[in-house]
Design an enzyme around this catalytic site. Sequence first.
Site, PDB file in Angstrom:
ATOM      1  N   TRP A 148       0.795  -1.301   0.013  1.00  0.00           N
ATOM      2  CA  TRP A 148       0.142   0.158  -0.092  1.00  0.00           C
ATOM      3  C   TRP A 148       0.633   1.539   0.154  1.00  0.00           C
ATOM      4  O   TRP A 148       0.268   2.394  -0.327  1.00  0.00           O
ATOM      5  CB  TRP A 148      -1.014   0.075   1.461  1.00  0.00           C
ATOM      6  CG  TRP A 148      -0.218  -0.293   2.411  1.00  0.00           C
ATOM      7  CD1 TRP A 148       0.058  -1.339   3.091  1.00  0.00           C
ATOM      8  CD2 TRP A 148       0.416   1.037   3.207  1.00  0.00           C
ATOM      9  NE1 TRP A 148       0.838  -1.356   4.336  1.00  0.00           N
ATOM     10  CE2 TRP A 148       1.124   0.085   4.306  1.00  0.00           C
ATOM     11  CE3 TRP A 148       0.590   2.152   3.038  1.00  0.00           C
ATOM     12  CZ2 TRP A 148       1.903   0.758   5.373  1.00  0.00           C
ATOM     13  CZ3 TRP A 148       1.649   2.752   4.217  1.00  0.00           C
ATOM     14  CH2 TRP A 148       2.113   2.211   5.223  1.00  0.00           C
ATOM     15  N   PRO A 173      -3.717  -6.200  -5.289  1.00  0.00           N
ATOM     16  CA  PRO A 173      -3.301  -5.349  -4.326  1.00  0.00           C
ATOM     17  C   PRO A 173      -3.376  -5.208  -2.963  1.00  0.00           C
ATOM     18  O   PRO A 173      -4.188  -6.158  -2.506  1.00  0.00           O
ATOM     19  CB  PRO A 173      -4.026  -3.995  -5.086  1.00  0.00           C
ATOM     20  CG  PRO A 173      -5.311  -4.519  -5.639  1.00  0.00           C
ATOM     21  CD  PRO A 173      -5.040  -6.070  -5.984  1.00  0.00           C
ATOM     22  N   GLU A 244      10.459  -8.869  -2.228  1.00  0.00           N
ATOM     23  CA  GLU A 244      11.065  -7.644  -1.559  1.00  0.00           C
ATOM     24  C   GLU A 244      10.446  -7.280  -0.314  1.00  0.00           C
ATOM     25  O   GLU A 244       9.184  -7.005  -0.360  1.00  0.00           O
ATOM     26  CB  GLU A 244      11.220  -6.403  -2.455  1.00  0.00           C
ATOM     27  CG  GLU A 244      12.198  -5.197  -1.577  1.00  0.00           C
ATOM     28  CD  GLU A 244      11.593  -3.995  -2.291  1.00  0.00           C
ATOM     29  OE1 GLU A 244      10.935  -3.105  -1.302  1.00  0.00           O
ATOM     30  OE2 GLU A 244      12.138  -3.743  -3.317  1.00  0.00           O
ATOM     31  N   CYS A 278       9.979   1.401   2.078  1.00  0.00           N
ATOM     32  CA  CYS A 278      10.657   0.363   2.251  1.00  0.00           C
ATOM     33  C   CYS A 278      11.958   0.781   2.481  1.00  0.00           C
ATOM     34  O   CYS A 278      12.844   0.061   3.557  1.00  0.00           O
ATOM     35  CB  CYS A 278      10.888  -0.542   0.868  1.00  0.00           C
ATOM     36  SG  CYS A 278       9.189  -1.076   0.502  1.00  0.00           S
TER      37      CYS A 278
END
Length: 468
Positions: A148, A173, A244, A278
């Site tokens: 998100w 998603p 990832e 991230c």
Amino acid sequence: MYKVEHLIGGGWSTGRGTGELTVLSPFDGEPVTLVPIASDADVGAAVTAARAAAPGWARTAAGARAAALHAAADAVEQAVDELARIMSAEMGKPVDGARESIGAGVGTLRQYAELGPVHRGRALAGDDQAVDLMAYGPRGVVAVITPWNDPVAVSCGLLGAALVTGNTVVYKPSERTPATGWRLARLMAPHFPSAVVSLLNGDGSVGAALAGSAVDVVAQVGSTATGRSIAAACARTGAKALLENGGSDPLIVDAGVDPVWAAQQAALGAFANSGQICVAVERVYVHRDVAGAFVAALAAEADTWAEAVGPLVDRRLRDVVHAQVEAAVAAGARLVCGGVVPDGPGAHYPPTVLAECTDDMAVLREETFGPVAPVVTVDSFSEGLARAADSPYGLAATVLTGSMSNAQRAWRELPVGTVKVNAVFGGAPGGAAHPRRGSGQGFGYGPELLDELTVTKAVHIEAPPSGW
């Protein structure tokens, strides 16, 4: 309110599931999106349809696949303002920042549209009377499970690379940004044959069912816990896991560095997108010679950022972030600024600076994913390097230094996929890296992602015996 649907076998519907989710605005807590939860039957139908469409799409010329991807990129680009509003409404990123992120996604679609037709095998040096080669082909059906925090850009990368190499895709998603994913699929799917792109919505149970289904690749960007569950599912089914996952990225500030400039870099890395990146800076190791001035400058930067950051995605995440801050203070950290949950609706949290932190605190050991900068003072660059490397994660790291030898030590010794020197963000297009440890596995970006999403065959051809 946005009301999303699934795309299964070329048709849009609410599916056969009976459950629903409601996404609440991170700004004011009001309902934003109504989401049908896909059933196991919906998952099976989407995968079956994608499997049936796979041979035809694989046989489609690479140039034609690239043209379809370019057309999809055009559609997304034309809808950037609408997508930005949806993305902001669901996850809190200011609209201007959302628009910029979507633009990066469009660029990624175009990058893979250009790279796809030139992705090639190679001839081998064999017998003069034979032909030997290594040829690429699509893997088949790719499950794409996306986060998100950057929902369009990340999705465009995985979808674009999978589609241009001839795979069909079942796209799931995040349940926190379902309308963003739904609108992206609405824009892209018409440019591909029926069932080449499918969309499933719902919570983690839908992602788990998809990861455990008869797909050939599960490409996921998200949490470490989810990535490990996907890796386990792929071990059972034989699918390839491309992951990832989480990170707790360090920033090392060397002696002799301008503390004000270093604080600006640290603030950018820790507070951009409310820390929900991230590769956000989540741990700061600063040399004692500049620590005092650096912490003061970082607190000033936090004040500057306070009016610019949006809310966290929801109160559930805010509770986690605040709990880590409170636990650190209780364990001896000094709260320099921030760290107070504001009154009112939504999921806002202020840019927060903690000093005098220790490595055993959860705010350093775990992924925080909020606008928090915990600072550790070290006595040497070597100490900072060693403590930065001591982590269960291995996504990225940043080093601020005027020493070329220290910069070289950092990129050689830090056990992470990406090392940045004197800039917390940036890098040339097409870069790709292997995350380490709990941060995942495989190339998730760049031309190398095309290799991840294809299989290679060794082919040996000889002429038939004379006389046939």
